[in-house]
Structures are given as structure tokens and as C-alpha cells.
Design an enzyme around this catalytic site. Structure first.
Site, PDB file in Angstrom:
ATOM      1  N   ILE A  89      -6.015   7.284 -50.160  1.00 42.39           N
ATOM      2  CA  ILE A  89      -5.324   8.578 -50.105  1.00 42.39           C
ATOM      3  C   ILE A  89      -3.844   8.307 -49.828  1.00 42.39           C
ATOM      4  CG2 ILE A  89      -5.179  10.852 -49.024  1.00 42.39           C
ATOM      5  CD1 ILE A  89      -7.846  10.376 -50.440  1.00 42.39           C
ATOM      6  N   HIS A  90      -3.003   8.610 -50.794  1.00 43.63           N
ATOM      7  CA  HIS A  90      -1.573   8.379 -50.573  1.00 43.63           C
ATOM      8  C   HIS A  90      -0.670   9.377 -51.281  1.00 43.63           C
ATOM      9  CE1 HIS A  90      -1.776   6.588 -54.605  1.00 43.63           C
ATOM     10  NE2 HIS A  90      -0.485   6.816 -54.650  1.00 43.63           N
ATOM     11  N   ARG A  91      -1.229  10.192 -52.189  1.00 47.18           N
ATOM     12  CA  ARG A  91      -0.412  11.063 -53.024  1.00 47.18           C
ATOM     13  C   ARG A  91       0.332  12.080 -52.166  1.00 47.18           C
ATOM     14  NH1 ARG A  91       0.838  10.149 -58.308  1.00 47.18           N
ATOM     15  NH2 ARG A  91      -1.274   9.324 -58.517  1.00 47.18           N
TER      16      ARG A  91
END
Length: 363
Positions: free
Chosen positions: A208-210
């Protein structure tokens, strides 16, 4: 022929390795020095685990230039990159500037080259999420518009460009396949288990990085609530970007104990995780494809994806950040008849095709 390659973010390092290897193979075949590559690292990703490790593992040349531009706003970062890349191009006088994907490094490299009348080749041209709120979408659309050679990974990417009228503009569109598929094939035998992972335990791989997820507290909380429910049934391995860790702390989110958070991993470790996981939950663009390469179903916690062919072939499932949607799709994966035996991304020779296209280009 001299090429200046612009890299700055993790996936671009992997893609650059494919092209560097193809250039080396071409030079061995035709004689050393036919194609010269100068690598410029903008420094956009500055963490040791997210930059230097890739140059080491991929065995590609160290960049001749490291601009060390990071930790700035989009505008400040892109502007500073534009200035510094222009200085490099004035010194090197290349025939081509080669850019990858959709980062600030991509746009800055393309814009600096175009203003100096240097040809631009864009790898992964034609991808569209159709969400102009995404910085990546802005970068890729603008880069496509000023590129001379549009190197598309899929039929969908070619269709996107034609629908936008690119076939009537002064450029060349080529469907060449996907460099990441080349990389997956070439490096799969070098997969390395990350430290602290139990290889005998089934797990879900998640990243998860967006920005659209991490900067929105309610979205990030909803995603982690879903991950917590999934983790109660199957352990989750979550390599986490330092920026996302800060956001979790900022929004007072407490991950479940069965979510094993680890530091960002190198490409060989990621290949191992993909090979051994049962499925993937991610908001990454690249990991959606890599899940397909390793025949793993993927849940994409975004509202849209650039890789629509994965959705169309029922190997990737869009859920957004909605907790109920994420957990519902995860619960249904065991009942789905998923067929991975379809050629979507080429034959594994994309690097060779791109080198040949650069050499053959005439304008």
C-alpha cells in the site's frame, strides 16, 4: 548512438536493467560502442532499500549521474529535476532520452529533452487510468504528448493513443510488449527469501503506497480494516514504504498482529514473495502485472487501473478502498476459475525490440 536513461523510482530500476542488458547484448553482437548508455538517477526514491539495492541486485551499471533530488513537493521536485537533467543533456549531447512509466522523473526527463530538440522514447506509453487527479496520470499523458517514440506494452495502450489522435501526430507508435515481463522471466531463478519470513506458512502479499490511499485517512483506515479481517484467516506480509508508515502513525491506525510489516524489499525478494503467496492485495500498478506473471490473483484497492486487460481476463479485481468489497472479493477467490494462460505482455524479448526500434527510428 548515445542514449541517456532517466531513472528515479524502484520500478524504473528494474525496467532499466532489461534495457541495459539488451544494449550490452547488442553491442557484443555488433561490436562494442555501437550503443552507449548514460544512466541518470534523479534520486527520487532515496531510501537505501529502494534504490541502491536495485543497482546491486540487477547488476546494471552505476549511474554516471546522481542528482539526489527528493523529499520535495511535486512542483519543486519536477522543476529541480528539469534544471539538473538539462545540465546533463547539455554535457552528454545524446541522440535519445529514454524515460519509463509515469513518475516526476519521467516527465522532467522528457520535458528537458524535448526543449533541447533531443528525441524522446517513452517506455510504457499509452497507459491510462483516466483519473487526472492522480499525479501519475498527469505525468504519463504529458510525457506521451511530447515523445517521439511511443513504446506501448499492450494492445490497449496502442488503442488509447489512437483514440486520442496520436496516430495523426508526428510520432511513432510501437507495441513492443512489457519490459517487466522480460525481467520476471530473466530474474525468476534468483528469487531470494526475505529475512524473517516463514516459508512454510501460507500468506497474502500486500503493498500500500498510492498517494490517493495513503493521504486519505478514511481510505487508509478502511484498507487496513480489510487487511485485518483477511489476516484473521490468512497471514499477510506487507512490505511498507517509509512514507506509508508515517501516515499510519499520523492517522492512528493499528495494524492487526497477523499483518507482518517488513521493510521495502529488493526485486529478488519481491519475486520470492510473489512466487510463494496465495494472492496479492495492492494499489501498485506494477505489482498487478507481476502477480499475473507469477499466476497469482490480485485485488487492486483502487478505483481504476491502467492494466484493464487484467480486469477483462478476470485475473485482477478492482475494489477501491471499500472494506466490504475487499473482504468479499478475497472470500470469493477460492471459487473463481482463474485462467492465467493468455499472452498479454509479449514474448519476453521487449528489451531487444526497443533497442532495434531506437536504432531503426527515422524522422
Amino acid at each position: 548512438m548515445k542514449i541517456v536513461t532517466i531513472v528515479g523510482a524502484r520500478p524504473q530500476f528494474v525496467k532499466a536493467a532489461v534495457l541495459s542488458r539488451a544494449i550490452n547484448e547488442y553491442n557484443k553482437k555488433m561490436g562494442d560502442g555501437v550503443v552507449e548508455e548514460v544512466i541518470v538517477h534523479t534520486g527520487q526514491h532515496f531510501d537505501e532499500n529502494m534504490s541502491d539495492v536495485f543497482f546491486d541486485q540487477m547488476d546494471i551499471p552505476r549511474p554516471q549521474y546522481n542528482l539526489m533530488i527528493n523529499n520535495l513537493s511535486h512542483g519543486a521536485m519536477t522543476g529541480m529535476m528539469l534544471t539538473k537533467i538539462e545540465e546533463v543533456l547539455q554535457k552528454e549531447c545524446p541522440d535519445w532520452v529514454l524515460v519509463y512509466g509515469d513518475t516526476n522523473s519521467t516527465l522532467a526527463g522528457a520535458l528537458a529533452a524535448k526543449k533541447m530538440h533531443i528525441k524522446v522514447a517513452h517506455v510504457e506509453a499509452g497507459l491510462r487510468s483516466f483519473n487526472m487527479r492522480m499525479p501519475e496520470e498527469i505525468n504519463r499523458v504529458l510525457t506521451d504528448r511530447i515523445s517521439d517514440l511511443l513504446l506501448c506494452p499492450t494492445e490497449t495502450a496502442v488503442s488509447n493513443l489512437k483514440e486520442e489522435g496520436y496516430d495523426k501526430l508526428n510520432n511513432t507508435i510501437v507495441q513492443c510488449g512489457d519490459v517487466m515481463y522480460d525481467a520476471a522471466i530473466y530474474y525468476s531463478k534468483q528469487a531470494t527469501k526475505p529475512h524473517g519470513i516463514n516459508e512454510n506458512e501460507q500468506f497474502v502479499l500486500s503493498t500500500i503506497h498510492r498517494q490517493e490511499n495513503t493521504d486519505d485517512g478514511s481510505k487508509l483506515a478502511s484498507i487496513f480494516e480489510a487487511l485485518s479481517e483477511i489476516a484473521a484467516k490468512r497471514k499477510i506480509i506487507l512490505p511498507l514504504h517509509p512514507r506509508t508508515i508515517k501516515k499510519i502513525e499520523q492517522f492512528n491506525i493499528t495494524p492487526a498482529k497477523d499483518i507482518q510489516i517488513i521493510e521495502p524489499v529488493g526485486y529478488f525478494e519481491m519475486i520470492w514473495l510473489l512466487s510463494h503467496c496465495s494472492c496479492v492485495v495492492t494499489d501498485s500498478g506494477g505489482l498487478q502485472k507481476e502477480a499475473f506473471f507469477f499466476k497469482k490473483p490480485c485485488i487492486t484497492v483502487r478505483e481504476e487501473t491502467e492494466w484493464v486487460e487484467l480486469i477483462q481476463h478476470n485475473v485482477n479485481f478492482l475494489t477501491g478502498s471499500n472494506k466490504d468489497q475487499i473482504t468479499r472479493v478475497f472470500g470469493e477467490l477460492g471459487d473463481k476459475n482463474i485462467d492465467f494462460d493468455v499472452n498479454l505482455y509479449g514474448e519476453g524479448n521487449t528489451g531487444q525490440i526497443i533497442v532495434e526500434e531506437l536504432l531503426a527510428f527515422q524522422r
